[in-house]
Structure formats: structure tokens, C-alpha cells
Write a protein that holds these residues in place. Structure first.
Motif, PDB file in Angstrom:
ATOM      1  N   SER A 646       0.867  -1.176   0.000  1.00 33.27           N
ATOM      2  CA  SER A 646       0.000   0.000   0.000  1.00 33.27           C
ATOM      3  C   SER A 646       0.901   1.223   0.000  1.00 33.27           C
ATOM      4  CB  SER A 646      -0.925   0.007   1.222  1.00 33.27           C
ATOM      5  OG  SER A 646      -1.768   1.135   1.210  1.00 33.27           O
ATOM      6  N   THR A 647       0.448   2.295  -0.633  1.00 33.70           N
ATOM      7  CA  THR A 647       1.313   3.466  -0.809  1.00 33.70           C
ATOM      8  C   THR A 647       0.781   4.716  -0.137  1.00 33.70           C
ATOM      9  OG1 THR A 647       0.214   4.084  -2.884  1.00 33.70           O
ATOM     10  CG2 THR A 647       2.094   2.577  -3.029  1.00 33.70           C
ATOM     11  N   VAL A 648      -0.294   4.614   0.647  1.00 36.22           N
ATOM     12  CA  VAL A 648      -0.887   5.805   1.249  1.00 36.22           C
ATOM     13  C   VAL A 648      -0.939   5.663   2.759  1.00 36.22           C
ATOM     14  CG1 VAL A 648      -2.267   6.361  -0.769  1.00 36.22           C
ATOM     15  CG2 VAL A 648      -3.233   4.915   1.014  1.00 36.22           C
ATOM     16  N   THR A 649      -0.981   6.809   3.448  1.00 38.67           N
ATOM     17  CA  THR A 649      -1.131   6.826   4.895  1.00 38.67           C
ATOM     18  C   THR A 649      -2.597   6.660   5.259  1.00 38.67           C
ATOM     19  OG1 THR A 649      -1.398   9.231   4.935  1.00 38.67           O
ATOM     20  CG2 THR A 649       0.843   8.366   5.095  1.00 38.67           C
ATOM     21  N   SER A 650      -2.864   6.461   6.539  1.00 44.78           N
ATOM     22  CA  SER A 650      -4.246   6.292   6.989  1.00 44.78           C
ATOM     23  C   SER A 650      -5.064   7.548   6.732  1.00 44.78           C
ATOM     24  CB  SER A 650      -4.264   5.947   8.484  1.00 44.78           C
ATOM     25  OG  SER A 650      -3.611   6.957   9.240  1.00 44.78           O
ATOM     26  N   GLU A 651      -4.424   8.705   6.836  1.00 39.78           N
ATOM     27  CA  GLU A 651      -5.128   9.968   6.585  1.00 39.78           C
ATOM     28  C   GLU A 651      -5.637  10.027   5.152  1.00 39.78           C
ATOM     29  OE1 GLU A 651      -6.663  13.826   6.955  1.00 39.78           O
ATOM     30  OE2 GLU A 651      -6.052  12.372   8.483  1.00 39.78           O
ATOM     31  N   LEU A 652      -4.802   9.614   4.200  1.00 39.46           N
ATOM     32  CA  LEU A 652      -5.180   9.670   2.792  1.00 39.46           C
ATOM     33  C   LEU A 652      -6.054   8.493   2.392  1.00 39.46           C
ATOM     34  CD1 LEU A 652      -1.751  10.781   1.315  1.00 39.46           C
ATOM     35  CD2 LEU A 652      -3.771  12.184   1.641  1.00 39.46           C
ATOM     36  N   ALA A 653      -5.918   7.374   3.085  1.00 36.65           N
ATOM     37  CA  ALA A 653      -6.682   6.184   2.715  1.00 36.65           C
ATOM     38  C   ALA A 653      -8.179   6.393   2.897  1.00 36.65           C
ATOM     39  CB  ALA A 653      -6.218   4.990   3.555  1.00 36.65           C
ATOM     40  N   PHE A 654      -8.577   7.269   3.811  1.00 38.61           N
ATOM     41  CA  PHE A 654      -9.996   7.506   4.074  1.00 38.61           C
ATOM     42  C   PHE A 654     -10.544   8.706   3.305  1.00 38.61           C
ATOM     43  CE2 PHE A 654      -8.743   5.278   8.076  1.00 38.61           C
ATOM     44  CZ  PHE A 654      -9.550   4.165   7.904  1.00 38.61           C
ATOM     45  N   ARG A 655      -9.724   9.343   2.514  1.00 40.56           N
ATOM     46  CA  ARG A 655     -10.193  10.445   1.693  1.00 40.56           C
ATOM     47  C   ARG A 655     -10.914   9.912   0.463  1.00 40.56           C
ATOM     48  NH1 ARG A 655      -9.981  15.700   3.879  1.00 40.56           N
ATOM     49  NH2 ARG A 655      -8.144  15.833   5.214  1.00 40.56           N
ATOM     50  N   THR A 656     -12.043  10.531   0.145  1.00 38.43           N
ATOM     51  CA  THR A 656     -12.776  10.087  -1.035  1.00 38.43           C
ATOM     52  C   THR A 656     -12.095  10.547  -2.323  1.00 38.43           C
ATOM     53  OG1 THR A 656     -14.170  12.057  -0.850  1.00 38.43           O
ATOM     54  CG2 THR A 656     -14.980  10.032   0.161  1.00 38.43           C
ATOM     55  N   GLY A 657     -11.297  11.614  -2.246  1.00 40.27           N
ATOM     56  CA  GLY A 657     -10.582  12.096  -3.421  1.00 40.27           C
ATOM     57  C   GLY A 657      -9.152  11.601  -3.445  1.00 40.27           C
ATOM     58  N   GLY A 658      -8.383  12.135  -4.389  1.00 39.51           N
ATOM     59  CA  GLY A 658      -6.985  11.746  -4.504  1.00 39.51           C
ATOM     60  C   GLY A 658      -6.073  12.760  -3.845  1.00 39.51           C
ATOM     61  N   ARG A 659      -4.794  12.630  -4.110  1.00 41.16           N
ATOM     62  CA  ARG A 659      -3.808  13.547  -3.539  1.00 41.16           C
ATOM     63  C   ARG A 659      -3.757  14.823  -4.367  1.00 41.16           C
ATOM     64  NH1 ARG A 659       1.262  10.235  -1.150  1.00 41.16           N
ATOM     65  NH2 ARG A 659       0.250   8.268  -0.735  1.00 41.16           N
ATOM     66  N   VAL A 660      -3.760  15.944  -3.667  1.00 38.26           N
ATOM     67  CA  VAL A 660      -3.742  17.249  -4.327  1.00 38.26           C
ATOM     68  C   VAL A 660      -2.598  18.074  -3.752  1.00 38.26           C
ATOM     69  CG1 VAL A 660      -5.025  19.356  -4.840  1.00 38.26           C
ATOM     70  CG2 VAL A 660      -6.236  17.165  -4.690  1.00 38.26           C
ATOM     71  N   LEU A 661      -1.769  18.607  -4.629  1.00 41.66           N
ATOM     72  CA  LEU A 661      -0.665  19.469  -4.212  1.00 41.66           C
ATOM     73  C   LEU A 661      -1.228  20.814  -3.776  1.00 41.66           C
ATOM     74  CD1 LEU A 661       2.461  19.252  -4.158  1.00 41.66           C
ATOM     75  CD2 LEU A 661       2.463  20.455  -6.339  1.00 41.66           C
ATOM     76  N   ASP A 662      -0.629  21.421  -2.753  1.00 40.75           N
ATOM     77  CA  ASP A 662      -1.156  22.683  -2.250  1.00 40.75           C
ATOM     78  C   ASP A 662      -0.973  23.805  -3.263  1.00 40.75           C
ATOM     79  OD1 ASP A 662       1.447  24.302  -1.496  1.00 40.75           O
ATOM     80  OD2 ASP A 662       1.756  22.253  -0.811  1.00 40.75           O
ATOM     81  N   GLN A 663      -1.758  24.872  -3.066  1.00 38.56           N
ATOM     82  CA  GLN A 663      -1.806  25.992  -4.008  1.00 38.56           C
ATOM     83  C   GLN A 663      -0.449  26.648  -4.188  1.00 38.56           C
ATOM     84  OE1 GLN A 663      -4.769  27.018  -5.580  1.00 38.56           O
ATOM     85  NE2 GLN A 663      -3.517  28.397  -6.815  1.00 38.56           N
ATOM     86  N   TYR A 664       0.294  26.778  -3.089  1.00 36.59           N
ATOM     87  CA  TYR A 664       1.581  27.472  -3.162  1.00 36.59           C
ATOM     88  C   TYR A 664       2.567  26.720  -4.047  1.00 36.59           C
ATOM     89  CZ  TYR A 664       6.397  28.090  -1.710  1.00 36.59           C
ATOM     90  OH  TYR A 664       7.747  28.231  -1.711  1.00 36.59           O
ATOM     91  N   ARG A 665       2.754  25.431  -3.792  1.00 34.97           N
ATOM     92  CA  ARG A 665       3.753  24.683  -4.548  1.00 34.97           C
ATOM     93  C   ARG A 665       3.346  24.467  -6.003  1.00 34.97           C
ATOM     94  NH1 ARG A 665       5.160  23.774   0.324  1.00 34.97           N
ATOM     95  NH2 ARG A 665       7.330  23.329   0.825  1.00 34.97           N
ATOM     96  N   SER A 666       2.066  24.354  -6.240  1.00 40.42           N
ATOM     97  CA  SER A 666       1.637  24.162  -7.622  1.00 40.42           C
ATOM     98  C   SER A 666       1.894  25.398  -8.480  1.00 40.42           C
ATOM     99  CB  SER A 666       0.148  23.806  -7.663  1.00 40.42           C
ATOM    100  OG  SER A 666      -0.634  24.833  -7.092  1.00 40.42           O
ATOM    101  N   SER A 667       2.178  26.547  -7.852  1.00 43.25           N
ATOM    102  CA  SER A 667       2.477  27.759  -8.610  1.00 43.25           C
ATOM    103  C   SER A 667       3.951  27.859  -8.991  1.00 43.25           C
ATOM    104  CB  SER A 667       2.076  28.997  -7.793  1.00 43.25           C
ATOM    105  OG  SER A 667       2.863  29.101  -6.612  1.00 43.25           O
ATOM    106  N   LEU A 668       4.789  26.978  -8.463  1.00 43.87           N
ATOM    107  CA  LEU A 668       6.219  27.011  -8.751  1.00 43.87           C
ATOM    108  C   LEU A 668       6.531  26.227 -10.013  1.00 43.87           C
ATOM    109  CD1 LEU A 668       7.502  26.335  -5.122  1.00 43.87           C
ATOM    110  CD2 LEU A 668       7.318  28.551  -6.260  1.00 43.87           C
ATOM    111  N   SER A 669       7.747  26.388 -10.494  1.00 44.83           N
ATOM    112  CA  SER A 669       8.177  25.607 -11.657  1.00 44.83           C
ATOM    113  C   SER A 669       8.287  24.137 -11.282  1.00 44.83           C
ATOM    114  CB  SER A 669       9.524  26.129 -12.166  1.00 44.83           C
ATOM    115  OG  SER A 669      10.554  25.856 -11.228  1.00 44.83           O
TER     116      SER A 669
END
Length: 704
Positions: A646-669
């Protein structure tokens, strides 16, 4: 008469002496007058100056005026006690010659001056020294510090370059935004702490982070290159608020000290419009850049790689240079937590209307205190004694939905009474819907327990997954036999998806369980008889043959497990093609050299009784201790147990969505994002290893 004359003589002498003394006092010395005007005298402080600013000033007096002389630039400022020290502090903030000055030097000099031994402890009486012995050892002479020496008292000489790198590492480790160096509050704090620190600009700090990334990458590359065992790689998909997609490759392995390690290798932006063959090429290039494509044991794929075509392309490319273990049957692993989440998603979709009614019912009951009191009275009338409060779920966390449904089910009778007595309540469930919810609640509760078990383990080795997944398999089989058409149709749909995962991963799961000395083959017999019934023997034989086939490849040191520094590596200098052509010869030697009385590691291991199950068992410790007894099997166990099921933590395993990068880092190169995320993971590991008492630094990329 003579006595009287002597007495008068002494009185006359005394009078003359007193007259001379008065005359000297009344007549000022011209030399003393000149010294008072032309010389500066350092004032001996009657008491210690309490302000720390005096560590940087000498207090001197000229005539009747007191000065404070800066020890750095020799500038004179007012040193009067009425002037305070604010103007002295302001000067230090602007003093250019304070650069690179270590205050500890001055403190050391002053301390040495205060501790100077003076040889004036002799009492002279009538011109003769007192008969007192002063031991030589009591007087210690030490040479003064050289001008270029740095005397450190709990601090070091200020280093601009080192401080810049420390700032960059802090930002990387804790996930702070690069723009924090432009914040006025941060600038004021740093200038007050160390005025000489030149705060880098946002762009300069970004370059510093890239520099640290390149340096740390070389260290990780060297660590992975020295491993004697194989490596497994997990591939995950990330999204961003701007709908950009990222591939995250993470290496998993067990090191020489039998510790489970993982390191993020790449975090690469991909174009959503790219075809499947381009996705596979990106993964292959990453593996080749790290020089691990010939040393892979398996790859665990997340939700992006549900397409078998992508995995097939990767397998075909890797097998061209070196055959995969067990002909690739153990190479393709799918994330167990993601597979369970897909089944839960089907459940939520089928039960969406019922879940909506429960949410509305709870909202209606909680609307006012009067309504809450009325509902409590109805619960008492129905004989409900439940300590749990009704709470609405968080729609993005399916484990909270499970708790909401389970709690609401205990108030079923109260909701029925509310529906009878309150015409305004329109969200009531039918009896059939209550039965559906009863069945689904049991299903969700089981999956919450399984997901928690496989994702919350601090050391998630592959051996822990087999019994959990088998329990889920057995429950699906039972639901498929339900007399309720709704439950049965839903279970059949979920079981069809589960079979895809089971067919790909069951052999890997079973072999990992066999290498747990508490389970071995008896656990496979136990579950397979429940799952397959009369055909269990055939499936058990497949597992038995699979584990022996894998062991034989380690045993004979074939080309499928040999690499430059690994087990069974060849030093003959022959090319890889020549070694591949001799694979059959290696197998022939292995088969013909088996004596009648020789017993392999695997046979000894399987024939011995299982190890007692207890809560203090540590599989790493067990294999580390038993490596001398099972030298070949331990190498195989080291690679198998390191596979990330398994590749996810318990916090992410119970999320109905997928992994999303935060707004700040997604604005970088994309290059900066990869540098920040990979380096954060590497530095976090160093912090945890060097300071085990410090709580783990969370990865900032776990934002959803």
C-alpha cells in the motif's frame, strides 16, 4: 627635667610635621593639573554595568565629561549615566565594523582581564617582607589569544553562506513558502537577531534550494547504489488545483541493518494529454536516471496505472535487459488501500440516497434545542440507551460516514417515532432502506478496520496484508450469497473489481505471509480452504510452487537476481548475453548438486513449527537473528518484505478524493517543486534518524 625637655621636643617636631603637610595640600601640583586636562582615564566601574550593550563599549572620562567608546570603530558617544543606552544600541545596529565580530571574543578578553593575578599581596613592615610563602602553582600564566583566533563561548563566528543554507534547509524541511523572505515581519526578526545577515531574495533562495537538492541527491544516489538487495518502487499520482498532474516515484527497501526505508526519487509534472506510452517512458527514464532498472523486485502502481497497457510496456522494457523474478508474476503490485477505497466508492454510490436522508435527518434534529430535546424524549420512549451523539459526517472522509450511519442506526426507532409524530420531518427512511443501511454499515465498518490496520502500521511490511485482504474476500463472498437482491447485486459488482486486484496480487501477498515465521504455509491453507472450498488444493499448490520457484532463483544465483554488487554476481568479465545463455547451466548445476541428505533453507524453515504469535514480535529482529541459519532465504525475505503493498497513509486512505498538491507549490516551476518535495523527504529522514526523540516532521505534500 630631662623628661620634660624630651616631651617638648617631640611636640615641636609634631607641629612642624603637621605644618608641612598642610602646606603641601594647599599648594597644587602643576603636573597634576596638566594630566587632568590632557589625559583620558578609564573609569573603574564601582559596580557591574547591567546592560549587555556595554560589552561593545569602553567608558572613559575626559575632564568632567564621560564618553562611551565603541570597541569596533572607536567612535565616541555620550557615556553619562543620564544618557541611557538607547543611542548606544542604535549605533551598534549601524556600525559597519561590527561585521564578523564575535562578541564572545570581547567577553573572553574581559574575563581574562578581571582574572589577572597581581603580585601585590606583600605586606612590608619596617622595609622587610612578611615571612609568607606564596606557592608558584597558585599563579597561572597563560599566553593571551592571538589576534586571528576565534574564542567561542557557546557560539561560532558568523558565516553568511552557512546561514543562507540553514535558512533554505529550514524552508524545505518545514514546507514554508519561499516568499517568506519578503515578509516584513521576518526581515525585522532576522535583522534584530543578526544585523549582518544579508537576507536572500526569493529567486536567490530558490537557487539555494536547488543547490541543496543536488547535494542531497548525490548522497541518496550513493546510498541506493551500495545496497546489496533489491529495490521496490511505488508510483503515485498527484493533482494540483490547476488540474496539473504529477508522478511521484518512491523507493522502498530494507537496508543492511534490517530497517525499512523509503525515499522519494522523483516528483515529475506530466501532461494530462499524454498517451499511455509516454507515461510509461517517463517512469522508465526515472528508473534509468537512478540506475535501478536492473535491480527492481517489484513496482506498486496507484490509481493512474489502472491500465494494464502502461504496466505491460514497463515490464517489457525492463525484461529486455534482465529477466524479472518469477517471470514477472511478482512485479505488478496494486495499492491495497486504493483497491479497498474503490469498493467503498461503489458502496457510497449505491447508497447515496440513503446517506443523503440520514444527513438531512441529523440536520433536522440538530436544528434547534427544542427539537433536540424532543428527539431525546422519543429515544427514551423507544428504550434507547446510547451514549453516542448524532453527528453529521465529513463528506470527503468515508470513515466518518461509516460512523454516522452506525450511530444513526442505533436511533432507528426514535427516527421512526419522529416520522409518525412530526409531519414537518420529511427525510425519514423506509423499512427497506433501514435494512439496506444495516447491511452496508457492517460492510463499511469492516473496511474501516482493515484499512486502519494496513495503513496505520509504523512498519508496513508486506506480511501484514494477507490476512486482512483475505478477510475482506471472505466477507464479499458472504454478501454475494445474501437473499436480499439489493445487497447481492451490489456485492457481485464489488467482487468483480476485487477479483482483478486479487488475481494480480494474491501470490505476492501469500509469499510475504509465508515469510512471516508466525504464519508460514498453515495460514495459506487456512484461508484458501475458506475462500476456494473444494478447489483449495490447486490454489495452495500454486502458492507453494511460486515460493519455491522464487527461492530457487536466489539459490542458484541466476542472472535474474545477480547484479554488479549483489548476490551471485559474476566476475568472469563476460557480457550479459553470455551470462543469460548460461542460465540453464546454472539451473543444471543446482539440480544435480542436490545431495540426498541436503536440506535447503526453505525446507528447514517450512518444516519447523511456527513461531508463537505475540504482540511484541518484530519480524526484522527475527530475520536479523536467524540470517546465519537461513542465509539464502533471508536475502529473499529482505526483498519480499520490503514490497510496498500500500502506498498511502491512513489519513489519505480515508479520503474520497486523490492527492492534491497545495496551491503554493503548484504555482512554482516543475523543477523547483521536485527539488522541494524530494529534499524535504530526505531531510526529514535525517532528522528522525539523528534525533529519534523528536517527533516526525510531517510531509507538507500531504495536503488534500
Amino acid at each position: 627635667m630631662r623628661v620634660v625637655l624630651i616631651t617638648r621636643l617631640y611636640q615641636s617636631i609634631e607641629i612642624i610635621f603637621l605644618l608641612n603637610l598642610v602646606l603641601q595640600i594647599l599648594t597644587p601640583s602643576p603636573t597634576a593639573h596638566v594630566m587632568e586636562i590632557t589625559s583620558e582615564t578609564v573609569i573603574k566601574k564601582p559596580k557591574r554595568l547591567t546592560s549587555v550593550v556595554w560589552n561593545h563599549f569602553e567608558r572613559v572620562k575626559k575632564a568632567d565629561i564621560c564618553y562611551a567608546v565603541c570597541v569596533h570603530c572607536n567612535k565616541r558617544l555620550s557615556g553619562s549615566s543620564n544618557s541611557g543606552t538607547t543611542h548606544l544600541r542604535n549605533h551598534l545596529m549601524r556600525c559597519l565594523k561590527r561585521s564578523n565580530y564575535d562578541v564572545s571574543q570581547l567577553l573572553a578578553k574581559r574575563r581574562k582581564k578581571d582574572n589577572t593575578v597581581t603580585l601585590t599581596s606583600y605586606n612590608f613592615e619596617e622595609g622587610q617582607p612578611k615571612n609568607e610563602h606564596i606557592p608558584v602553582a597558585a599563579i597561572k600564566f597563560e599566553p593571551g589569544p592571538k589576534r586571528e583566533e576565534v574564542i567561542s563561548i557557546g557560539s561560532t563566528k558568523f558565516d553568511q553562506e552557512r546561514s543562507r543554507m540553514d535558512l533554505a534547509k529550514m524552508i524545505i524541511l518545514h514546507g514554508y513558502p519561499l516568499a517568506m523572505v519578503d515578509h516584513i515581519g521576518f526581515k525585522v526578526f532576522v535583522k534584530n537577531l543578526q544585523p549582518m545577515f544579508d537576507i536572500a531574495t526569493n529567486s536567490s533562495l530558490e537557487l539555494d534550494c536547488i543547490t541543496i537538492y543536488e547535494k542531497e541527491k548525490k548522497k541518496v544516489y550513493g546510498t541506493i547504489g551500495k545496497l546489496s538487495g533489491r529495490i521496490s518502487v511505488a508510483v503515485d499520482l498527484w493533482n494540483s488545483p490547476e488540474n496539473a498532474r504529477y508522478l511521484c516515484l518512491t523507493a522502498h527497501y530494507i537496508d543492511e541493518e534490517w530497517k525499512l526505508q523509503k525515499k522519494i526519487l522523483n516528483f515529475i509534472m506530466i501532461d494530462a494529454a499524454h498517451t499511455e506510452d509516454i507515461h510509461s517512458e517517463v517512469v522508465i527514464k526515472c528508473l534509468m536516471d537512478w540506475d535501478i532498472e536492473r535491480r527492481l523486485f517489484s513496482m506498486t502502481f496507484g490509481d493512474l496505472f489502472t491500465s494494464d497497457d502502461i504496466v505491460s510496456r514497463i515490464k517489457d522494457h525492463l525484461s529486455q535487459n534482465r529477466p524479472l523474478l518469477s517471470d514477472g508474476k511478482l512485479f505488478d503490485v496494486r495499492c491495497a488501500a486504493h483497491a479497498l477505497k474503490l469498493l467503498v466508492g461503489d458502496t457510497m454510490e449505491v447508497l447515496s440516497e440513503v446517506i443523503h436522508k440520514i444527513r438531512e435527518s441529523i440536520r433536522y434534529v440538530k436544528s434547534t434545542q427544542t427539537m433536540q430535546g424532543k428527539f431525546n424524549e422519543l429515544a427514551q420512549q423507544a428504550g434507547i440507551d446510547n451514549q453516542k451523539n448524532l453527528l453529521a459526517d465529513c463528506p470527503t472522509r468515508w470513515n466518518s460516514t461509516s460512523v454516522m450511519l452506525e450511530t444513526a442506526l442505533t436511533y432507528r426507532a426514535a427516527f421512526s417515532l419522529l416520522q409518525e409524530h412530526d409531519s414537518a420531518y420529511t427525510a425519514g427512511l423506509s423499512e427497506e432502506e433501514w435494512e439496506w443501511m444495516n447491511s452496508i454499515t457492517g460492510f463499511l465498518k469492516l473496511f474501516v478496520e482493515i484499512t486502519t490496520s494496513i495503513t496505520s502500521n509504523k512498519s508496513p511490511t508486506s506480511n501484514i496484508y494477507f490476512p486482512e485482504i483475505c478477510d475482506a474476500h471472505l466477507q464479499l463472498i458472504e454478501w454475494c450469497k445474501s437473499s436480499d437482491e439489493f445487497v447481492r447485486s451490489m456485492a457481485l459488482k464489488m467482487k468483480a473489481k476485487f477479483e482483478i486486484y486479487w488475481n494480480k496480487c494474491s501470490l505476492s501477498l501469500a509469499i510475504a505471509a509465508i515469510l512471516d515465521p508466525r504464519f508460514k504455509m498453515p495460514l495459506v491453507h487456512y484461508y484458501y480452504q475458506e475462500i476456494y472450498g473444494s478447489s483449495a488444493d490447486d490454489h495452495i499448490k500454486e502458492v507453494s510452487d511460486g515460493v519455491r520457484e522464487l527461492f530457487n532463483e536466489y539459490m542458484i544465483g541466476s542472472t535474474s537476481v545477480s547484479f554488479d554488487h549483489g548476490v551471485g554476481s559474476s566476475s568472469s568479465g563476460m557480457g550479459s548475453d553470455s551470462r543469460d545463455r548460461l542460465k540453464g547451466f546454472d539451473k543444471f548445476l543446482h539440480e544435480t548438486s542436490q545431495g540426498k541428505n541436503s536440506v535447503s533453507d526453505l525446507d528447514k524453515y517450512l518444516e519447523e513449527p511456527v513461531f508463537p504469535r505475540n504482540y511484541d514480535f518484530n519480524i526484522f529482529t527475527w530475520w536479523k537473528v536467524h540470517t546465519p541459519r537461513y542465509p539464502i532465504l533471508s536475502m529473499m525475505a529482505q526483498d519480499v518484505l520490503g514490497v510496498p503493498m500500500s502506498t498511502v497513509t491512513s489519513e489519505l486512505a480515508f479520503r474520497t478524493g486523490g492527492r492534491v498538491l497545495d496551491q503554493y507549490r503548484s504555482s512554482l516551476s516543475s523543477d523547483t517543486v521536485q527539488a522541494l518535495i524530494c529534499t524535504q523527504d530526505w531531510l526529514r529522514t535525517e532528522v528522525e534518524e539523528s534525533s529519534p526523540s523528536i517527533s516526525a516532521v510531517p510531509l507538507c505534500i500531504e495536503a488534500i
